[in-house]
Design a protein around this motif. Structure first.
Motif, PDB file in Angstrom:
ATOM      1  N   THR A 116       0.835  -1.209   0.000  1.00 31.69           N
ATOM      2  CA  THR A 116       0.000   0.000   0.000  1.00 31.69           C
ATOM      3  C   THR A 116       0.869   1.259   0.000  1.00 31.69           C
ATOM      4  O   THR A 116       0.558   2.219  -0.704  1.00 31.69           O
ATOM      5  CB  THR A 116      -0.945   0.022   1.213  1.00 31.69           C
ATOM      6  N   ALA A 131      -5.373   3.264  -1.394  1.00 32.63           N
ATOM      7  CA  ALA A 131      -4.125   2.901  -0.720  1.00 32.63           C
ATOM      8  C   ALA A 131      -4.225   3.149   0.789  1.00 32.63           C
ATOM      9  O   ALA A 131      -3.822   2.296   1.592  1.00 32.63           O
ATOM     10  CB  ALA A 131      -2.964   3.695  -1.315  1.00 32.63           C
ATOM     11  N   SER A 181      -9.260  -5.710  -1.348  1.00 30.55           N
ATOM     12  CA  SER A 181      -8.417  -4.989  -2.309  1.00 30.55           C
ATOM     13  C   SER A 181      -8.980  -5.108  -3.713  1.00 30.55           C
ATOM     14  O   SER A 181      -9.081  -4.119  -4.443  1.00 30.55           O
ATOM     15  CB  SER A 181      -6.995  -5.543  -2.325  1.00 30.55           C
TER      16      SER A 181
END
Lengths: 126, 265
Positions: free
Chosen positions: A12, A40, A72
């Motif tokens: 990230t 992120a 994600s």
């Protein structure tokens, strides 16, 4: 800190770094970077604060260690879909511009062309 | 989001009839097509939309005496045809005819289409190969005929009207249809979708029998490999159109548009 958490943090932070660098170099507009930065940051937080992930695992029955990856993927799908809408808008505008250009170019050629029945122009002095 | 562009000069009436001919790499045919239209209809203005051709379609069309609109790049048949309707709309033509640039739509039939339009009861008249006697017209290869039959069935169901030739690009349009097509025309393979969109907009579309020819030269834009994509794309578009909101395009002539909308009634 377990290895999966560490891996998640690195990834990230990496995304965040690349996005910010692209914005800095003006290769990416802020308006399109926003969705990446939110993604992120959200994934970064979820790496450290696991309560929402535990809850999702419980509700959906998804294997707990993979929940973060599923989340994600959801974020990335939203980004892709968003960009597809941007592409559509750009394609429509592109088409409108092309049509406008063709019409205006023709109109300009008409205006520039000396009318056949107009009196001949005065020859330039000297 | 969209800009409203002002005209460079007032959009004064240019003529009574605009013949719209979209052309992509039709250098082999376009001069003959333009000449035949001018011979048939000396009073008509002929507008060739050169859709980013790689050959000399544009200069040849201009030399043949056509109003030539050169697209800066290939925009596809739908957007090219729409450019012609935009021209007709902006210069206030009461009538527009669209024929293909490859010579498959005989210009001799244009007066027949216009007569059907003038007879009233229609905003657009479309030439159908499948209403004409079989011996007189070219109807395409067998797989294409099957595809057309499927589309005709779907569109007939969606519009509740008997549609026989949904892919026909041979048409005549009055003011209301010109205005509609200038504002909203489908992209890639526009003809079948346009039928449904116009029906939904309350425009009356009629088919009349016409004979068509096999293309005179050059290469058709629809190859065998693209046919499957064509069918899926068009069917998807037709289904999505049942739930889709209309796209409103600003043409840059909105005051004039309001006036002509009144006139259309």
């Amino acid at each position: 800190m377990d290895r999966q958490t560490l891996f998640g943090l690195v990834v990230t932070l990496g995304i965040l770094g690349v996005v910010l660098e692209l914005v800095r170099r003006r290769r990416l507009r802020e308006e399109y970077s926003l969705i990446w930065i939110i993604t992120a940051l959200a994934l970064f937080v979820l790496n450290l604060w696991n309560a929402p992930l535990n809850w999702i695992a419980e509700v959906t029955g998804i294997f707990r260690p993979t929940v973060l990856f599923v989340v994600s993927v959801a974020f990335f799908l939203i980004i892709l879909l968003y960009y597809s809408t941007v592409l559509t808008r750009l394609a429509d505008q592109n088409k409108d511009l092309a049509q406008e250009l063709a019409l205006l170019r023709h109109e300009l050629e008409q205006l520039r062309r000396p009318a056949a029945d107009a009196p001949p122009e005065e020859p330039p002095a000297g | 989001m969209e800009t409203s562009l002002r005209p460079l000069s007032p959009a004064a009436r240019r003529g009574e009839l605009l013949v719209i001919i979209p052309a992509y790499n039709e250098a082999a045919n376009i001069a003959a097509v333009v000449a035949r239209v001018k011979e048939q209809l000396p009073a008509a203005d002929v507008c060739v939309i050169n859709d980013g051709s790689l050959d000399d379609t544009g200069p040849i069309a201009a030399a043949a005496g056509a109003i030539t609109l050169n697209m800066p790049f290939n925009v596809g048949i739908g957007a090219a045809v729409q450019t012609g309707f935009l021209y007709a709309y902006r210069y206030d033509y009461p009538l527009a005819v669209r024929i293909d640039g490859d010579g498959q739509h005989p210009p001799e039939t244009i007066p027949f289409l216009l007569a059907a339009l003038a007879a009233g009861e229609a905003d657009m008249v479309i030439g159908s190969r499948f209403l004409a006697a079989e011996a007189e017209t070219y109807r395409g290869t067998l797989p294409r005929r099957i595809g057309i039959r499927v589309l005709a069935g779907v569109i007939s169901t969606l519009t509740g009207q008997a549609v026989t030739d949904p892919t026909s690009g041979f048409l005549a349009a009055g003011r209301a249809a010109i205005s509609f097509c200038a504002h909203e025309y489908p992209h890639d393979y526009p003809e079948p979708e346009a039928r449904v969109l116009m029906h939904r907009a309350g425009l009356r579309v009629r088919e009349v029998p016409v004979a068509m020819r096999e293309r005179a030269g050059g290469v058709s834009s629809i190859t065998a490999a693209r046919s499957a994509y064509y069918m899926s794309k068009v069917l998807l578009a037709l289904l999505l159109d049942t739930i889709r909101l209309p796209r409103t395009r600003r043409t840059g002539y909105e005051e004039g548009a309001a006036a002509s909308a009144d006139r259309d009634r």
